[in-house]
Design a protein around this motif. Structure first.
Motif, PDB file in Angstrom:
ATOM      1  N   THR A 190      -6.962  -3.776  -4.834  1.00 22.71           N
ATOM      2  CA  THR A 190      -8.034  -3.523  -3.877  1.00 22.71           C
ATOM      3  C   THR A 190      -7.625  -4.050  -2.509  1.00 22.71           C
ATOM      4  O   THR A 190      -6.628  -4.768  -2.373  1.00 22.71           O
ATOM      5  CB  THR A 190      -9.343  -4.218  -4.316  1.00 22.71           C
ATOM      6  N   ASN A 191      -8.397  -3.697  -1.490  1.00 21.30           N
ATOM      7  CA  ASN A 191      -8.141  -4.236  -0.151  1.00 21.30           C
ATOM      8  C   ASN A 191      -9.423  -4.241   0.662  1.00 21.30           C
ATOM      9  O   ASN A 191      -9.963  -3.187   1.002  1.00 21.30           O
ATOM     10  CB  ASN A 191      -7.084  -3.410   0.584  1.00 21.30           C
ATOM     11  N   THR A 192      -9.932  -5.422   0.953  1.00 21.33           N
ATOM     12  CA  THR A 192     -11.073  -5.573   1.855  1.00 21.33           C
ATOM     13  C   THR A 192     -10.731  -6.499   3.015  1.00 21.33           C
ATOM     14  O   THR A 192     -11.533  -6.651   3.935  1.00 21.33           O
ATOM     15  CB  THR A 192     -12.295  -6.155   1.103  1.00 21.33           C
ATOM     16  N   PHE A 208       2.339   4.663  -8.453  1.00 21.34           N
ATOM     17  CA  PHE A 208       2.759   5.632  -7.433  1.00 21.34           C
ATOM     18  C   PHE A 208       4.235   5.968  -7.586  1.00 21.34           C
ATOM     19  O   PHE A 208       4.620   7.151  -7.610  1.00 21.34           O
ATOM     20  CB  PHE A 208       2.474   5.058  -6.044  1.00 21.34           C
ATOM     21  N   LEU A 209       5.080   4.957  -7.690  1.00 22.67           N
ATOM     22  CA  LEU A 209       6.521   5.208  -7.775  1.00 22.67           C
ATOM     23  C   LEU A 209       6.884   5.906  -9.086  1.00 22.67           C
ATOM     24  O   LEU A 209       7.754   6.792  -9.101  1.00 22.67           O
ATOM     25  CB  LEU A 209       7.295   3.899  -7.635  1.00 22.67           C
ATOM     26  N   GLY A 210       6.242   5.524 -10.179  1.00 14.52           N
ATOM     27  CA  GLY A 210       6.504   6.185 -11.447  1.00 14.52           C
ATOM     28  C   GLY A 210       6.116   7.651 -11.401  1.00 14.52           C
ATOM     29  O   GLY A 210       6.865   8.527 -11.871  1.00 14.52           O
ATOM     30  N   GLN A 239       0.830  -1.193   0.000  1.00 14.04           N
ATOM     31  CA  GLN A 239       0.000   0.000   0.000  1.00 14.04           C
ATOM     32  C   GLN A 239       0.871   1.252   0.000  1.00 14.04           C
ATOM     33  O   GLN A 239       2.032   1.225   0.391  1.00 14.04           O
ATOM     34  CB  GLN A 239      -0.933   0.036   1.214  1.00 14.04           C
ATOM     35  N   CYS A 240       0.290   2.359  -0.451  1.00 13.27           N
ATOM     36  CA  CYS A 240       0.947   3.657  -0.393  1.00 13.27           C
ATOM     37  C   CYS A 240      -0.128   4.724  -0.242  1.00 13.27           C
ATOM     38  O   CYS A 240      -1.315   4.470  -0.479  1.00 13.27           O
ATOM     39  CB  CYS A 240       1.791   3.901  -1.646  1.00 13.27           C
ATOM     40  N   LEU A 290      -0.782  -3.754  -7.244  1.00 15.81           N
ATOM     41  CA  LEU A 290      -0.020  -3.374  -8.436  1.00 15.81           C
ATOM     42  C   LEU A 290      -0.021  -1.869  -8.682  1.00 15.81           C
ATOM     43  O   LEU A 290       0.851  -1.356  -9.395  1.00 15.81           O
ATOM     44  CB  LEU A 290      -0.587  -4.096  -9.655  1.00 15.81           C
ATOM     45  N   LYS A 291      -0.949  -1.147  -8.084  1.00 18.47           N
ATOM     46  CA  LYS A 291      -1.015   0.296  -8.312  1.00 18.47           C
ATOM     47  C   LYS A 291       0.162   1.034  -7.683  1.00 18.47           C
ATOM     48  O   LYS A 291       0.395   2.199  -7.988  1.00 18.47           O
ATOM     49  CB  LYS A 291      -2.342   0.858  -7.792  1.00 18.47           C
TER      50      LYS A 291
END
Length: 367
Positions: free
Chosen positions: A214-216, A241-243, A44-45, A236-237
């Motif tokens: 996602t996160n549930t 974020f890093l890019g 996560q970020c 994977l998102k």
């Protein structure tokens, strides 16, 4: 006994102490690899950090953090009920915590506490920056009046170090306000829990959410201070974020912005790939039909992420000028890594879902 060092295993994750400390302590007592490989999948970020306005304490370095969504010590089933320092005991210490720590070490208890690193010269921030951080103490020498500690040294290397009793006392009570509950006493009991097992159902559920960003299933509030308005990105998102962090940082740097770049997110992404490669190897050794080709393809992912991480680290440490680091090439490199990883992880989910090996056991404690 005038000196003692408690066992300390090498942690598979070392980028943040909130993971490395409890894993190294537990691994020195219990074979937790089946449990570890069932978990530590989700990342996560915080998207708000892309505004480049959240700075690391004592610096003008804009944070670009990535975290494992699971994995702090309260989540660890062998340490979840670890005792903590109480306020009354702390008030009776008279300005010195050293005797208390020595007593716990004599009882084979690792002590994780919270200090101001400024007062401990061997640590990265020692003598330069007042920086509150956790610290693990795993040994002492009464004759030399020194403690064995582990943390990041002046070269940002995670390693075993030493500090004096006086330095630790000053570092502990120099942190104000000092919250006693931040000092945790770790002593895993192998007989207190059932053997660690690989939980197929849990792993597939978390991996599925990693792939869909996602996160549930998991509690994302790692430190208990998550703001309700925070927009967290998962799975994977974190590649996006890093890019985007690199793109925005480079644009700001081009017009004279702060030079400091945060490499920690890139390091955690690399550690995530390193752990996944270890997981693939571990599963294959236990009969799961993971082909050499799958492992080779994931090896490409690990290598690309490591190369990106190394380039950012070199720029951060001044070994390579940011303008010569070709940092803007990294987002494209990360896109390729994500595409290959997605393919391999989807194959892995299919294989694990169909496999009926003796890896499945009782569900570990939920976050």
């Amino acid at each position: 006994m005038t000196a003692k060092r408690l066992p300390l295993a090498e942690s598979p994750i070392r980028g943040y102490m909130l993971y490395s400390y409890h894993l190294s302590v537990t691994l020195s007592h219990v074979d937790i690899w089946p449990w570890f490989f069932s978990n530590f999948v989700q990342l996560q970020c915080n998207a708000a950090q892309l505004a480049l306005s959240d700075f690391l304490s004592g610096s003008r370095m804009a944070k670009g953090e990535i975290h494992f969504t699971e994995g702090t010590s309260p989540f660890n089933p062998w340490l979840a009920d670890s005792s903590v320092l109480d306020a009354e005991t702390m008030e009776g210490m008279g300005g010195s915590i050293s005797e208390y720590i020595v007593d716990k070490l004599r009882q084979d208890i690792h002590v994780e506490t919270y200090v101001d690193e400024f007062y401990i010269p061997t640590l990265f921030n020692g003598g330069t920056t007042h920086f509150g951080h956790r610290l693990l103490v795993f040994g002492y020498d009464d004759q030399r009046r020194t403690f064995n500690i582990i943390g990041f040294d002046k070269n940002s290397q995670y390693k075993e170090l030493e500090c004096s009793y006086a330095e630790l006392d000053e570092a502990f009570f120099g942190r104000s306000p000092q919250i006693p509950e931040r000092t945790r006493l770790h002593k895993p009991r192998p007989d207190a829990r059932s053997p660690a097992v690989f939980d197929k159902k849990r792993f597939l559920a978390i991996l599925g959410e990693y792939l869909t960003s996602t996160n549930t299933l998991l509690n994302p509030d790692l430190r208990g201070d998550l703001k309700p308005e925070s927009e967290l990105w998962y799975g994977l998102k974190v590649y996006d974020f890093l890019g985007e962090y690199l793109t925005r940082w480079s644009a700001r740097r081009a017009v004279g912005g702060p030079p400091g770049i945060d490499f920690r997110g890139f390091h955690i992404l690399w550690e995530h790939k390193k752990c996944m490669a270890q997981r693939l190897k571990w599963l294959a050794e236990r009969g799961v039909p993971i082909s050499p080709d799958m492992r080779d393809r994931f090896g490409q992912v690990q290598a690309m992420v490591e190369a990106a991480r190394n380039r950012v680290v070199m720029c951060r440490r001044g070994l390579l000028a940011a303008g010569k680091g070709r940092l803007l090439e990294i987002p494209k490199q990360l896109d390729v890594a994500r595409r290959i990883e997605t393919e391999v992880m989807e194959e892995l989910a299919f294989i694990i879902g169909r496999h009926d090996a003796d890896l499945i056991g009782a569900t570990p404690a939920r976050v």
